[in-house]
Design a protein around this motif. Sequence first.
Motif, PDB file in Angstrom:
ATOM      1  N   ARG A  41      70.816  37.361  59.575  1.00  0.00           N
ATOM      2  CA  ARG A  41      71.331  38.263  60.626  1.00  0.00           C
ATOM      3  C   ARG A  41      70.327  39.380  60.858  1.00  0.00           C
ATOM      4  N   GLU A 102      77.623  38.002  60.063  1.00  0.00           N
ATOM      5  CA  GLU A 102      77.922  38.404  61.443  1.00  0.00           C
ATOM      6  C   GLU A 102      79.209  39.238  61.494  1.00  0.00           C
ATOM      7  N   GLU A 113      75.570  39.272  67.606  1.00  0.00           N
ATOM      8  CA  GLU A 113      74.286  38.587  67.803  1.00  0.00           C
ATOM      9  C   GLU A 113      74.432  37.670  69.011  1.00  0.00           C
TER      10      GLU A 113
END
Length: 177
Positions: A41, A102, A113
Amino acid sequence: MPRLFTALEVPEDVAQALATYRGGLSGARWIDVENYHVTLRFLGDIEEEVAQEAAYLLGQVRRAPFEVTIEGLDAFGGDRPRALIARIAPSPAIVELQAEHERLMRRAGLPSEKRKFAPHVTLARLRDASPRAVADYLGLRGGPPGLTFRADQFVIYSSRDSVGGGPYVMEAAYPLR
């Protein structure tokens, strides 16, 4: 304001095996072997308070170690290739770990994202490499069959503001257990 991302480290023996694919592609800027990693991430340039919250939340992750398998070589960018990569098999373990990152980063206040998760190790950034040259390179090289490593931790890396490729500094490590 630190530029941060979470990742899996690539062990030295696997990195050295991937390094044998360096060279032979005009327009490639090869990533230093010690900077190979699998991004989970990207957090971006974030305020210190958000970075501290993200680090705290990531400390809550409880996942078992898992095997990571490199499927082969590929490129991102289609008609305008921008990166040469070693593609990672998207196992349930890596996909679930990334999804948890996430969720936690959204809880820390970061935006979602936008890109779909495609696990990989970037081997080179491509500048002015023709699609034909990239296709020829990939056709000749094939890829690293059966390259596997055990992920037993994930890390937070920081990077300087640059065109990519490191150097990266490990800011924190989180064991998978």
